[in-house]
Design an enzyme around this catalytic site. Sequence first.
Site, PDB file in Angstrom:
ATOM      1  N   GLU A  41       0.854  -1.007  -0.076  1.00  0.00           N
ATOM      2  CA  GLU A  41       0.013  -0.035  -0.142  1.00  0.00           C
ATOM      3  C   GLU A  41       0.889   1.416  -0.027  1.00  0.00           C
ATOM      4  O   GLU A  41       0.568   2.158  -0.696  1.00  0.00           O
ATOM      5  CB  GLU A  41      -0.961   0.007   1.178  1.00  0.00           C
ATOM      6  CG  GLU A  41      -2.067  -1.004   1.016  1.00  0.00           C
ATOM      7  CD  GLU A  41      -2.945  -0.560   0.038  1.00  0.00           C
ATOM      8  OE1 GLU A  41      -3.408   0.735  -0.536  1.00  0.00           O
ATOM      9  OE2 GLU A  41      -3.404  -1.702  -0.613  1.00  0.00           O
ATOM     10  N   CYS A 196     -11.365   3.855 -14.919  1.00  0.00           N
ATOM     11  CA  CYS A 196     -11.794   5.365 -14.768  1.00  0.00           C
ATOM     12  C   CYS A 196     -10.481   5.973 -14.561  1.00  0.00           C
ATOM     13  O   CYS A 196     -10.337   6.717 -13.519  1.00  0.00           O
ATOM     14  CB  CYS A 196     -12.600   5.645 -13.679  1.00  0.00           C
ATOM     15  SG  CYS A 196     -13.490   6.860 -13.611  1.00  0.00           S
ATOM     16  N   CYS A 203     -15.419   4.311 -20.559  1.00  0.00           N
ATOM     17  CA  CYS A 203     -16.704   3.938 -19.863  1.00  0.00           C
ATOM     18  C   CYS A 203     -17.367   3.001 -20.479  1.00  0.00           C
ATOM     19  O   CYS A 203     -18.271   2.143 -20.146  1.00  0.00           O
ATOM     20  CB  CYS A 203     -17.269   5.392 -20.125  1.00  0.00           C
ATOM     21  SG  CYS A 203     -16.503   6.796 -19.614  1.00  0.00           S
ATOM     22  N   CYS A 206     -17.016   0.034 -18.419  1.00  0.00           N
ATOM     23  CA  CYS A 206     -16.875   0.279 -17.094  1.00  0.00           C
ATOM     24  C   CYS A 206     -18.289  -0.409 -16.564  1.00  0.00           C
ATOM     25  O   CYS A 206     -19.205  -0.158 -17.100  1.00  0.00           O
ATOM     26  CB  CYS A 206     -16.881   1.730 -16.810  1.00  0.00           C
ATOM     27  SG  CYS A 206     -17.212   2.289 -15.055  1.00  0.00           S
ATOM     28  N   CYS A 212     -23.530   6.187 -13.837  1.00  0.00           N
ATOM     29  CA  CYS A 212     -22.482   7.179 -13.721  1.00  0.00           C
ATOM     30  C   CYS A 212     -22.945   8.493 -14.281  1.00  0.00           C
ATOM     31  O   CYS A 212     -23.459   8.703 -15.444  1.00  0.00           O
ATOM     32  CB  CYS A 212     -21.288   6.801 -14.491  1.00  0.00           C
ATOM     33  SG  CYS A 212     -20.102   8.098 -14.351  1.00  0.00           S
TER      34      CYS A 212
HETATM   35  S1  SF4 Z   1     -18.717   5.507 -16.309  1.00  0.00           S
HETATM   36 FE1  SF4 Z   1     -18.171   6.778 -14.912  1.00  0.00          FE
HETATM   37  S2  SF4 Z   1     -17.086   5.653 -13.575  1.00  0.00           S
HETATM   38 FE2  SF4 Z   1     -17.180   4.583 -15.293  1.00  0.00          FE
HETATM   39  S3  SF4 Z   1     -15.139   4.848 -16.564  1.00  0.00           S
HETATM   40 FE3  SF4 Z   1     -16.852   6.335 -17.140  1.00  0.00          FE
HETATM   41  S4  SF4 Z   1     -16.524   8.145 -15.875  1.00  0.00           S
HETATM   42 FE4  SF4 Z   1     -15.426   6.341 -14.850  1.00  0.00          FE
END
Ligand code: SF4
Length: 355
Positions: A41, A196, A203, A206, A212
């Site tokens: 960490e 992200c 996205c 994601c 989001c």
């Molecule tokens: S959808 Fe939102 S959380 Fe996902 S990568 Fe795109 S900006 Fe980031």
Amino acid sequence: MTKPWSPTAFAQQVIDYYHAFGRKHLPWQNTQDPYKIWLSEIMLQQTQVTTVIPYFERFIDSFPSLIDLAQASDDQVMQHWSGLGYYSRARNLHKAARIIKTVHAGQFPQEPKVIETLPGIGRSTAGAIASFAFGQATAILDGNVKRVLARCYAIEGWPGNGKVLKALWERAEANTPKQETAAYNQAMMDLGAVICTRSKPDCQSCPLSRHCLAYHNDSIEQYPGKKPKKARPSKSVYWLINISDANDQAKVMLHKRPPSGIWGGLWALPEVQQQDMSPENIQQLEAFVHKFSHYDLKVQPLLLQSANEKALVEKNSHPSIMEPAQADWFSQSQLNEIGLPTPVSKLLSKLLENA
Ligand code: SF4
């Protein structure tokens, strides 16, 4: 308009992502040894995973346990950190190992609040250690997680600001599940690091894109908010212009500036405080701003009018002259032979032409 989802649904999506795609084979994973988790960490705080791996392995080879680290010399520890940067991390790590050895009888503390008292460990790192090593349901909020949460929930403002940080922690706490916390925390770190990302987040891949807010409002660049720029500092001065035309030749009085400070050693117009000058004896010329790299100098030139006043200033005994300095009179042609700050030179060339 998309709705933010419930914390449970959010956490489930993140945990599903962990099981499908999460990184599970890094050298500090598949262990519950708090020493190894803590070391990773700290190394990962400012450094990419690929850079950290060889350093981590060498470190563990040389100092396999927390007690080995506590007993090592400063030089040995620093030598193993050499090239990784941010060396206070290594010094704090070493200090903390010695504290754990002496104060905690060599046992890594389990309580996040106690972990946080160790040098170099903040609230998020304490949360990560407590969840990864001790299975506690503690939230984390490192730079990656801040970015993901700020975007998903459109949390405005710079995370260095206390109120914004508080809002992010509240969201982090609310979303952290009681079960599978380690998987959730690991996946949040991975999502921030891999999907992200700061610029050009992916996205499409994601798992959080459905809800989001930044993605749906096409405002990803706004989150997290940038550090506000500080207002440029400025300083105001009055410059006294004392022109004599004795013997039919216009000359201006200048003071040599002290050797250090702005325009050190150059000849410049005397700086005065306006309240010391009688208003009827001066004419305010057009004010201007001179920009230095770190501040603006606001200059109000004051042209001295009265003969009596001029005589006093000439003797260099006038109370309004702030810094008595080496003073002298210069004609326009003489000004070309001495060092003058640019704004002084510009101002005088206009005035002396018309004198
Ligand atoms: S959808 Fe939102 S959380 Fe996902 S990568 Fe795109 S900006 Fe980031």
